[in-house]
Design a protein around this motif. Structure first.
Motif, PDB file in Angstrom:
ATOM      1  N   ALA A 147       0.340   3.638   1.174  1.00 54.99           N
ATOM      2  CA  ALA A 147      -0.830   3.836   2.029  1.00 54.99           C
ATOM      3  C   ALA A 147      -1.428   5.219   1.806  1.00 54.99           C
ATOM      4  O   ALA A 147      -2.653   5.380   1.713  1.00 54.99           O
ATOM      5  CB  ALA A 147      -0.446   3.647   3.501  1.00 54.99           C
ATOM      6  N   GLU A 148      -0.568   6.214   1.666  1.00 61.26           N
ATOM      7  CA  GLU A 148      -1.039   7.571   1.395  1.00 61.26           C
ATOM      8  C   GLU A 148      -1.694   7.658   0.015  1.00 61.26           C
ATOM      9  O   GLU A 148      -2.727   8.306  -0.156  1.00 61.26           O
ATOM     10  CB  GLU A 148       0.134   8.540   1.475  1.00 61.26           C
ATOM     11  N   HIS A 149      -1.096   6.972  -0.958  1.00 62.97           N
ATOM     12  CA  HIS A 149      -1.629   6.974  -2.333  1.00 62.97           C
ATOM     13  C   HIS A 149      -3.052   6.404  -2.361  1.00 62.97           C
ATOM     14  O   HIS A 149      -3.933   6.957  -3.032  1.00 62.97           O
ATOM     15  CB  HIS A 149      -0.708   6.153  -3.235  1.00 62.97           C
ATOM     16  N   TYR A 150      -3.276   5.306  -1.645  1.00 61.60           N
ATOM     17  CA  TYR A 150      -4.583   4.647  -1.662  1.00 61.60           C
ATOM     18  C   TYR A 150      -5.538   5.181  -0.587  1.00 61.60           C
ATOM     19  O   TYR A 150      -6.723   4.825  -0.594  1.00 61.60           O
ATOM     20  CB  TYR A 150      -4.412   3.134  -1.496  1.00 61.60           C
ATOM     21  N   GLY A 151      -5.037   5.981   0.344  1.00 59.96           N
ATOM     22  CA  GLY A 151      -5.892   6.516   1.391  1.00 59.96           C
ATOM     23  C   GLY A 151      -6.284   5.491   2.432  1.00 59.96           C
ATOM     24  O   GLY A 151      -7.430   5.492   2.918  1.00 59.96           O
TER      25      GLY A 151
ATOM     26  N   SER B  24      -4.679   2.810   5.868  1.00 59.44           N
ATOM     27  CA  SER B  24      -3.659   2.745   6.911  1.00 59.44           C
ATOM     28  C   SER B  24      -2.472   1.911   6.440  1.00 59.44           C
ATOM     29  O   SER B  24      -2.577   1.109   5.507  1.00 59.44           O
ATOM     30  CB  SER B  24      -4.244   2.121   8.181  1.00 59.44           C
ATOM     31  N   VAL B  25      -1.348   2.080   7.100  1.00 62.24           N
ATOM     32  CA  VAL B  25      -0.163   1.282   6.778  1.00 62.24           C
ATOM     33  C   VAL B  25      -0.433  -0.190   7.048  1.00 62.24           C
ATOM     34  O   VAL B  25       0.028  -1.068   6.296  1.00 62.24           O
ATOM     35  CB  VAL B  25       1.053   1.776   7.600  1.00 62.24           C
TER      36      VAL B  25
ATOM     37  N   GLU C  44       4.463   3.380   3.450  1.00 70.09           N
ATOM     38  CA  GLU C  44       3.848   4.635   3.850  1.00 70.09           C
ATOM     39  C   GLU C  44       3.362   5.438   2.641  1.00 70.09           C
ATOM     40  O   GLU C  44       2.253   5.999   2.651  1.00 70.09           O
ATOM     41  CB  GLU C  44       4.848   5.471   4.662  1.00 70.09           C
ATOM     42  N   ARG C  45       4.169   5.482   1.581  1.00 71.92           N
ATOM     43  CA  ARG C  45       3.781   6.216   0.375  1.00 71.92           C
ATOM     44  C   ARG C  45       2.600   5.536  -0.312  1.00 71.92           C
ATOM     45  O   ARG C  45       1.684   6.208  -0.802  1.00 71.92           O
ATOM     46  CB  ARG C  45       4.967   6.306  -0.584  1.00 71.92           C
TER      47      ARG C  45
ATOM     48  N   SER D 124      -4.680   4.871  -9.447  1.00 67.62           N
ATOM     49  CA  SER D 124      -5.510   5.267  -8.312  1.00 67.62           C
ATOM     50  C   SER D 124      -6.872   4.589  -8.417  1.00 67.62           C
ATOM     51  O   SER D 124      -7.302   4.203  -9.500  1.00 67.62           O
ATOM     52  CB  SER D 124      -5.694   6.789  -8.286  1.00 67.62           C
TER      53      SER D 124
END
Length: 249
Positions: free
Chosen positions: A47-51, A53-54, A44-45, A8
């Motif tokens: 993008a969510e991990h890094y905060g 957009s896709v 998608e996962r 992260s």
């Protein structure tokens, strides 16, 4: 199938997000253990991990794909390329993760370490102390065993007390200081210049005496402006190039 789990990061809004994400993911990939999975999570996962957009994630992955570190297969997913060539441009854009990525992904041998007097040429960086911890490492291509660069670090002694030399075989000094020692790194200044290989560098990197090399100096500061670490790395001139990317915004 279990997916690879990247590190992260805290994003710096002053730098392009796709670049920071690509460099963080690159460092995670190059610093992975051999037993780690090769499959990456979905866009998608990630993008969510890094905060982000896709779309930003897709741009970051395109950078790694162009470099040959990953391959993307329709319906199957995205995979780390285990045989990708590790030699890469020395690429700087102002983030700590860029420095970590630059230093990652090679077989590392710790040649020596110990307490030494502050070298005269570093006295300006450590004006209030007499001794520093010195580390000398040789990095080689994982696949061919060919030496690619050798690095010397001089670290403030109270910080070095928390550095496990074994960690320096697996990770770059910057990652150890930030993630293991949890030093408060505020900035790193970088200088890269062309030089000719001296006898020691020619011997370690297995290149002719006086052949071209890249001489990198990185100075790491804490939030109080004190120097935590001075790194000097000699890169083989036939394996690395120097790239600077300027953000137009």
């Amino acid at each position: 199938m279990t997916s690879f789990a990247p590190d992260s990061i805290v994003l710096n809004r002053k730098l392009p997000l796709w670049y920071q994400v690509s460099q963080s993911l690159r460092a995670s990939i190059l610093g992975r253990s051999p037993q780690d999975p090769l499959r990456l999570p979905t866009e998608e996962r990630l993008a969510e991990h890094y905060g982000v957009s896709v779309l930003t994630m897709r741009q970051a992955l395109k950078e790694l794909e162009d470099e040959g570190l990953i391959t993307r297969h329709r319906r199957r997913g995205t995979f780390i390329e285990p045989d990708a060539r590790r030699g890469a441009p020395v690429r700087l854009l102002g983030s700590v993760d860029a420095i970590v990525a630059q230093q990652s992904g090679m077989t590392t041998e710790l040649l020596e370490h110990g307490r030494v007097p502050v070298p005269p040429e570093l006295a300006e960086h450590f004006p209030e102390i007499d001794d520093v911890a010195a580390y000398h490492r040789l990095r080689s291509d994982e696949k061919t065993g060919e030496p690619t660069n050798h690095a010397r670090n001089w670290v403030r002694p109270e910080v070095a007390e928390r550095v496990d030399p074994a960690d320096l075989v697996r990770w770059p000094m910057t990652k150890v200081l930030r993630d293991v020692v949890q030093a408060d790194i505020s900035r790193i200044t970088d200088t890269v210049e062309a030089r000719l290989a001296d006898p020691e560098t020619a011997r370690l990197l297995q290149v002719p005496l006086l052949s071209p090399i890249l001489h990198y100096t990185g100075v790491t500061y804490d939030a109080e402006g004190r120097v935590l670490d001075v790194a000097v790395i000699h890169y083989r001139g036939d394996r690395f190039s120097f790239t600077v990317t300027l953000d137009a915004t």
